[in-house]
Design a protein around this motif. Structure first.
Motif, PDB file in Angstrom:
ATOM      1  N   PHE A  89     -38.295  -6.005  74.575  1.00 25.59           N
ATOM      2  CA  PHE A  89     -38.901  -4.862  75.254  1.00 25.59           C
ATOM      3  C   PHE A  89     -37.940  -3.673  75.185  1.00 25.59           C
ATOM      4  CE2 PHE A  89     -40.702  -8.717  77.027  1.00 25.59           C
ATOM      5  CZ  PHE A  89     -42.033  -8.506  76.684  1.00 25.59           C
ATOM      6  N   ASP A  90     -38.278  -2.742  74.298  1.00 28.74           N
ATOM      7  CA  ASP A  90     -37.405  -1.615  73.974  1.00 28.74           C
ATOM      8  C   ASP A  90     -38.259  -0.350  73.952  1.00 28.74           C
ATOM      9  OD1 ASP A  90     -35.511   0.101  72.992  1.00 28.74           O
ATOM     10  OD2 ASP A  90     -34.982  -1.123  71.258  1.00 28.74           O
ATOM     11  N   ASN A 118     -32.730   2.541  76.530  1.00 21.21           N
ATOM     12  CA  ASN A 118     -33.787   1.615  76.851  1.00 21.21           C
ATOM     13  C   ASN A 118     -33.646   1.161  78.298  1.00 21.21           C
ATOM     14  OD1 ASN A 118     -35.952  -0.264  76.479  1.00 21.21           O
ATOM     15  ND2 ASN A 118     -34.442  -1.858  76.239  1.00 21.21           N
ATOM     16  N   GLY A 119     -33.394   2.152  79.180  1.00 19.99           N
ATOM     17  CA  GLY A 119     -33.448   1.803  80.589  1.00 19.99           C
ATOM     18  C   GLY A 119     -34.797   1.236  80.972  1.00 19.99           C
ATOM     19  N   SER A 120     -35.866   1.738  80.339  1.00 18.70           N
ATOM     20  CA  SER A 120     -37.219   1.302  80.705  1.00 18.70           C
ATOM     21  C   SER A 120     -37.417  -0.183  80.455  1.00 18.70           C
ATOM     22  CB  SER A 120     -38.259   2.125  79.951  1.00 18.70           C
ATOM     23  OG  SER A 120     -38.128   1.981  78.546  1.00 18.70           O
ATOM     24  N   GLY A 121     -37.090  -0.655  79.242  1.00 12.12           N
ATOM     25  CA  GLY A 121     -37.229  -2.077  78.963  1.00 12.12           C
ATOM     26  C   GLY A 121     -36.285  -2.912  79.802  1.00 12.12           C
ATOM     27  N   SER A 122     -35.053  -2.438  79.969  1.00 10.70           N
ATOM     28  CA  SER A 122     -34.070  -3.170  80.771  1.00 10.70           C
ATOM     29  C   SER A 122     -34.528  -3.328  82.212  1.00 10.70           C
ATOM     30  CB  SER A 122     -32.722  -2.445  80.736  1.00 10.70           C
ATOM     31  OG  SER A 122     -32.159  -2.472  79.442  1.00 10.70           O
ATOM     32  N   ALA A 123     -35.062  -2.249  82.786  1.00 16.68           N
ATOM     33  CA  ALA A 123     -35.528  -2.297  84.172  1.00 16.68           C
ATOM     34  C   ALA A 123     -36.772  -3.164  84.311  1.00 16.68           C
ATOM     35  CB  ALA A 123     -35.802  -0.884  84.674  1.00 16.68           C
ATOM     36  N   GLY A 124     -37.656  -3.100  83.326  1.00 13.25           N
ATOM     37  CA  GLY A 124     -38.873  -3.913  83.383  1.00 13.25           C
ATOM     38  C   GLY A 124     -38.562  -5.392  83.370  1.00 13.25           C
ATOM     39  N   ILE A 125     -37.708  -5.826  82.440  1.00 15.74           N
ATOM     40  CA  ILE A 125     -37.411  -7.256  82.395  1.00 15.74           C
ATOM     41  C   ILE A 125     -36.542  -7.686  83.573  1.00 15.74           C
ATOM     42  CG2 ILE A 125     -37.734  -7.400  79.905  1.00 15.74           C
ATOM     43  CD1 ILE A 125     -34.752  -7.512  79.539  1.00 15.74           C
ATOM     44  N   LEU A 126     -35.717  -6.777  84.106  1.00 16.08           N
ATOM     45  CA  LEU A 126     -34.949  -7.105  85.305  1.00 16.08           C
ATOM     46  C   LEU A 126     -35.875  -7.402  86.474  1.00 16.08           C
ATOM     47  CD1 LEU A 126     -32.410  -7.362  87.029  1.00 16.08           C
ATOM     48  CD2 LEU A 126     -32.366  -4.845  87.208  1.00 16.08           C
ATOM     49  N   GLU A 127     -36.867  -6.553  86.686  1.00 14.59           N
ATOM     50  CA  GLU A 127     -37.774  -6.776  87.817  1.00 14.59           C
ATOM     51  C   GLU A 127     -38.620  -8.030  87.606  1.00 14.59           C
ATOM     52  OE1 GLU A 127     -39.192  -6.373  91.569  1.00 14.59           O
ATOM     53  OE2 GLU A 127     -37.475  -5.384  90.629  1.00 14.59           O
TER      54      GLU A 127
END
Length: 512
Positions: free
Chosen positions: A197-198, A136-145
């Motif tokens: 967000f996953d 879940n790099g996608s969810g992790s990156a989205g919430i990070l930004e």
């Protein structure tokens, strides 16, 4: 990430109004107060840069970022360093599973009401088979930004914001479960919403929202009270960009599980995993009648396994929902100089120039009203039981007590403002309508000072469905310091006959 996509679902086709920052202020002559900032546009380039870093970490650490492996801890360190530099207070919580130490990263944004905390999270670990860039790099990156944009914009929400990156989700929600279990009952009660967000960038994406209100009628049932509002807010964003959504069940396969088990309302986005996109879903979203993510839990879940359009839309949806649900009433707090929660009558009076023939603004206990699945009037005030609402009773049909024939308004009692400090008006509101509305229809909040009336908040309608859901707005009233003013709440069905409903609640003016 795991999520159910094969169960029957009902298309959510509703458009909520924009969050407070999208309201237009100062349409008339000076003074011209301004509204709170809109949710920022989240840079796809920045989100992809985070994904590239996670890919590089996996490549340098045996091809994965799994629990107990060096790639996972390196991922935590990458995210933590960025958040520390941005001004977050971070906590690296450890837990043990399968003989290995795992980590959750918790990041608190200073300020906001800590007894009313909104959490935003997703799992940071991958499976051992691959780097886990979509899952879940996608969810992790989205919430990070989104978190970094909170810092860059200096966002000062009413609710406290807490972001989380969970460990060992792929082994059974181990990190999020450890976190929820570590909380006291008071700490759990302070978390009043959780957004998960996953998998938000699947290469053959669907646009699924967790079914907070159980409108699909399948699986586990609705989420805890408040989950429906989260779903509606997410749905509003996608409707605003013309992207239909479908529900997906709270099946317990991602990190919202421990939260809903604790009675915490939850919601989130999911673009699909090992399931196959149906022909009907292809017609809805494009793509092919194949797996949503053919690299799910595989070595090919790399930086190439991302649909940029889905990732961009979903990252913006995260920001929209955080800004909408966190509220932005009085930045930095302040002293309340006037408020009206409308639970008791306080002498609001009808406007003398009103022309509407039905659906007049009144202080009332609103009854639920809907048309073709679109909620046009909610069955609850934003707080308590009463609000200012256009035609509080439901009537025999959705159009029975909506605004018709022109303008309806109410004027507050006189308010004497202090002569110094920053004066901020905050309120809760919604404007709902069907696709027979026009841009001539609107909701407005105006300030009346002597013979001058100035619009400080306005929302125009459009020829599309907008569902009712409470949001917050604010406006700077410092230009009126030292004056005695009245607030005017106004709605109009000013074009062709159309179904228009509006409500306002929880009004407050603070001095800081």
């Amino acid at each position: 990430m795991k999520g159910l996509t094969s169960a029957p679902a009902i298309l959510i086709d509703m458009l909520q109004f924009p969050v407070a920052g999208l309201l237009i202020a100062g349409l008339l002559s000076a003074p011209a107060p301004v509204t709170a900032a809109a949710a920022p546009d989240i840079s796809l380039t920045n989100v992809k840069a985070h994904l590239s870093q996670l890919q590089s970490i996996a490549t340098a650490n045996g091809g994965n970022r799994a629990h107990g492996r060096p790639g996972y801890l390196a991922s935590v360190t990458y995210v933590k360093n960025l958040l520390d530099a941005a001004g977050f207070t971070t906590t690296q919580q450890s837990f043990t599973y399968n003989g290995a130490t795992g980590y959750n990263l918790i990041a608190d944004w200073p300020g906001g009401n800590t007894s009313n905390t909104l959490m935003i999270g997703g799992h940071l670990d991958s499976v051992t088979a691959g780097p886990g860039i979509n899952d879940n790099g996608s969810g992790s990156a989205g919430i990070l930004e989104v978190a970094l944009q909170v810092a860059r914009t200096g966002f000062k929400p009413d609710r406290h914001l807490r972001f989380a990156w969970w460990g060992a989700e792929e082994l059974g929600l181990r990190g999020s479960t450890a976190y929820v279990n570590s909380l006291t009952s008071a700490q759990r009660s302070a978390i009043t919403g959780y957004l998960n967000f996953d998998m938000i960038g699947s290469p053959n994406p669907g646009y699924f929202l967790y079914d907070g209100d159980n409108s699909d009628g399948t699986g586990a049932g609705p989420g805890p009270a408040g989950s429906a509002q989260i779903e509606a807010t997410l749905a509003a964003y996608f409707s605003s960009i013309g992207v239909p959504t479908r529900g997906t069940d709270f099946d317990g396969r991602s990190d919202y599980g421990p939260f809903i088990s604790a009675g915490i309302p939850a919601g989130g986005i999911f673009t699909g995993a090992e399931g196959t996109k149906t022909s009907a879903q292809v017609a809805l979203w494009g793509g092919t009648a194949s797996r949503f993510d053919p690299c799910y839990h595989a070595s090919c879940d790399t930086i190439s396994n991302i649909n940029d359009t889905a990732l961009d839309r979903n990252s913006d949806a995260i920001a929209y929902t955080v800004w909408a649900l966190a509220g932005a009433g009085s930045p930095g707090g302040g002293t309340t100089v006037w408020s009206d929660d409308l639970e008791t009558a306080t002498s609001w009076t009808r406007g003398t120039a009103d022309t509407a023939t039905s659906g007049l603004f009144e202080r009332g206990n609103p009854a639920a009203t809907s048309s073709s699945g679109v909620a046009t009037q909610l069955d609850a005030a934003a707080g308590g039981s009463y609000a200012l609402v256009t035609g509080a009773t439901a009537g025999s049909s959705a159009g029975a007590n909506d605004v018709d024939g022109g303008v309806t308004s109410l004027l507050s009692p006189s308010i004497t403002l202090p002569s110094s400090g920053t004066l901020t008006l905050s309120l809760s509101w919604y404007l709902a309508h069907l696709n027979n509305a026009t841009s001539a229809d609107y909701l407005r909040v105006r300030v009346v000072s002597g013979s001058t009336t100035t619009t400080v908040l306005t929302q125009s309608a459009a020829a599309s469905n907008r569902a009712a859901a409470w949001a917050t707005a604010s406006a700077n009233l410092s230009s009126y310091a030292g004056q005695t003013v009245r607030l005017q709440v106004e709605a109009a069905d000013a074009g062709t006959a159309s179904l228009v409903e509006a409500a306002v609640d929880s009004l407050k003016i603070t001095q800081s």
